[in-house]
Motif scaffolding. Structure first.
Motif, mmCIF file in Angstrom:
data_model
loop_
_atom_site.group_PDB
_atom_site.id
_atom_site.type_symbol
_atom_site.label_atom_id
_atom_site.label_comp_id
_atom_site.label_asym_id
_atom_site.label_seq_id
_atom_site.Cartn_x
_atom_site.Cartn_y
_atom_site.Cartn_z
ATOM 1 N N PHE A 3 -130.119 69.793 38.297
ATOM 2 C CA PHE A 3 -130.616 69.856 39.665
ATOM 3 C C PHE A 3 -131.257 71.215 39.864
ATOM 4 C CE2 PHE A 3 -127.008 66.953 40.038
ATOM 5 C CZ PHE A 3 -127.612 65.877 40.679
ATOM 6 N N LEU A 4 -132.437 71.238 40.403
ATOM 7 C CA LEU A 4 -133.093 72.497 40.731
ATOM 8 C C LEU A 4 -133.068 72.638 42.244
ATOM 9 C CD1 LEU A 4 -136.148 72.336 38.337
ATOM 10 C CD2 LEU A 4 -134.005 73.530 38.003
ATOM 11 N N THR A 5 -132.399 73.651 42.722
ATOM 12 C CA THR A 5 -132.244 73.855 44.155
ATOM 13 C C THR A 5 -132.403 75.328 44.467
ATOM 14 O OG1 THR A 5 -130.671 72.033 44.228
ATOM 15 C CG2 THR A 5 -130.717 73.468 46.120
ATOM 16 N N ARG A 6 -133.042 75.603 45.560
ATOM 17 C CA ARG A 6 -133.196 76.990 46.005
ATOM 18 C C ARG A 6 -131.931 77.458 46.721
ATOM 19 N NH1 ARG A 6 -138.446 78.577 45.629
ATOM 20 N NH2 ARG A 6 -139.970 76.916 45.429
ATOM 21 N N ARG A 7 -131.736 78.759 46.698
ATOM 22 C CA ARG A 7 -130.569 79.349 47.357
ATOM 23 C C ARG A 7 -130.495 78.920 48.810
ATOM 24 N NH1 ARG A 7 -130.047 82.475 51.159
ATOM 25 N NH2 ARG A 7 -132.182 83.168 51.019
ATOM 26 N N GLN A 8 -131.610 78.948 49.499
ATOM 27 C CA GLN A 8 -131.613 78.616 50.918
ATOM 28 C C GLN A 8 -131.149 77.173 51.162
ATOM 29 O OE1 GLN A 8 -132.329 80.891 53.490
ATOM 30 N NE2 GLN A 8 -131.291 79.285 54.605
ATOM 31 N N GLU A 9 -131.514 76.256 50.264
ATOM 32 C CA GLU A 9 -131.075 74.867 50.412
ATOM 33 C C GLU A 9 -129.561 74.748 50.269
ATOM 34 O OE1 GLU A 9 -133.450 73.130 47.374
ATOM 35 O OE2 GLU A 9 -135.122 72.713 48.734
ATOM 36 N N LEU A 10 -128.993 75.470 49.309
ATOM 37 C CA LEU A 10 -127.540 75.460 49.142
ATOM 38 C C LEU A 10 -126.850 76.064 50.356
ATOM 39 C CD1 LEU A 10 -127.313 76.674 45.445
ATOM 40 C CD2 LEU A 10 -126.860 74.363 46.283
ATOM 41 N N GLN A 11 -127.388 77.171 50.828
ATOM 42 C CA GLN A 11 -126.821 77.856 51.979
ATOM 43 C C GLN A 11 -126.895 76.972 53.222
ATOM 44 O OE1 GLN A 11 -128.138 81.923 52.302
ATOM 45 N NE2 GLN A 11 -127.658 81.984 54.468
ATOM 46 N N LEU A 14 -124.281 74.216 53.229
ATOM 47 C CA LEU A 14 -122.945 74.705 53.573
ATOM 48 C C LEU A 14 -122.865 75.248 54.997
ATOM 49 C CD1 LEU A 14 -122.133 76.517 50.219
ATOM 50 C CD2 LEU A 14 -121.141 74.376 51.051
ATOM 51 N N LYS A 15 -124.003 75.216 55.697
ATOM 52 C CA LYS A 15 -124.099 75.694 57.083
ATOM 53 C C LYS A 15 -123.670 77.158 57.211
ATOM 54 C CE LYS A 15 -123.396 71.100 59.069
ATOM 55 N NZ LYS A 15 -124.683 70.640 58.790
ATOM 56 N N LEU A 16 -124.136 77.979 56.262
ATOM 57 C CA LEU A 16 -123.848 79.406 56.283
ATOM 58 C C LEU A 16 -125.119 80.159 56.637
ATOM 59 C CD1 LEU A 16 -121.715 79.582 53.041
ATOM 60 C CD2 LEU A 16 -120.891 79.655 55.386
ATOM 61 N N LYS A 17 -125.022 81.049 57.590
ATOM 62 C CA LYS A 17 -126.204 81.766 58.058
ATOM 63 C C LYS A 17 -126.387 83.130 57.411
ATOM 64 C CE LYS A 17 -126.302 79.370 62.389
ATOM 65 N NZ LYS A 17 -126.509 79.390 63.791
ATOM 66 N N ASP A 18 -125.309 83.772 57.028
ATOM 67 C CA ASP A 18 -125.380 85.118 56.470
ATOM 68 C C ASP A 18 -125.635 85.047 54.967
ATOM 69 O OD1 ASP A 18 -125.014 87.712 55.567
ATOM 70 O OD2 ASP A 18 -123.208 88.058 56.758
ATOM 71 N N SER A 19 -126.853 85.397 54.547
ATOM 72 C CA SER A 19 -127.219 85.259 53.141
ATOM 73 C C SER A 19 -126.427 86.204 52.239
ATOM 74 C CB SER A 19 -128.719 85.469 52.939
ATOM 75 O OG SER A 19 -129.108 86.748 53.370
ATOM 76 N N GLU A 20 -126.071 87.370 52.725
ATOM 77 C CA GLU A 20 -125.289 88.311 51.911
ATOM 78 C C GLU A 20 -123.882 87.764 51.671
ATOM 79 O OE1 GLU A 20 -124.782 91.706 49.590
ATOM 80 O OE2 GLU A 20 -126.566 90.734 50.385
ATOM 81 N N HIS A 21 -123.264 87.197 52.700
ATOM 82 C CA HIS A 21 -121.936 86.587 52.556
ATOM 83 C C HIS A 21 -122.008 85.409 51.579
ATOM 84 C CE1 HIS A 21 -118.031 84.876 53.524
ATOM 85 N NE2 HIS A 21 -118.633 83.731 53.778
ATOM 86 N N PHE A 22 -123.021 84.572 51.719
ATOM 87 C CA PHE A 22 -123.192 83.427 50.824
ATOM 88 C C PHE A 22 -123.329 83.895 49.384
ATOM 89 C CE2 PHE A 22 -126.140 80.694 48.473
ATOM 90 C CZ PHE A 22 -125.385 79.545 48.416
ATOM 91 N N ARG A 23 -124.143 84.919 49.164
ATOM 92 C CA ARG A 23 -124.376 85.422 47.815
ATOM 93 C C ARG A 23 -123.083 85.956 47.195
ATOM 94 N NH1 ARG A 23 -125.334 89.987 45.068
ATOM 95 N NH2 ARG A 23 -125.098 91.304 46.888
ATOM 96 N N LYS A 24 -122.369 86.782 47.952
ATOM 97 C CA LYS A 24 -121.155 87.398 47.418
ATOM 98 C C LYS A 24 -120.012 86.399 47.272
ATOM 99 C CE LYS A 24 -121.919 92.101 49.065
ATOM 100 N NZ LYS A 24 -121.473 93.111 50.036
#
Length: 52
Positions: A3-11, A14-24
């Motif tokens: 599956f090829l998915t962008r980070r934003q699609e995964l985020q 999961l209904k997560l708004k804070d990209s730094e929190h999602f990344r970590k």
């Protein structure tokens, strides 16, 4: 299975708004566990990126 998915699609899924929190919290952990892996994109690098 591939599956090829962008980070934003995964985020978004999961209904997560804070990209730094999602990344970590999620992305790095999943990468360390070999659940997901980074891929090389065919996008041209930004002129601001240091490529070597």
């Amino acid at each position: 299975m591939l599956f090829l998915t962008r980070r934003q699609e995964l985020q978004d899924a999961l209904k997560l708004k804070d990209s730094e929190h999602f990344r970590k919290r999620y992305l790095l952990s999943a990468m360390e566990s070999d659940i997901i892996e980074m891929t090389i994109t065919d996008k041209n690098p930004s002129r601001m990126q240091n490529t070597g």
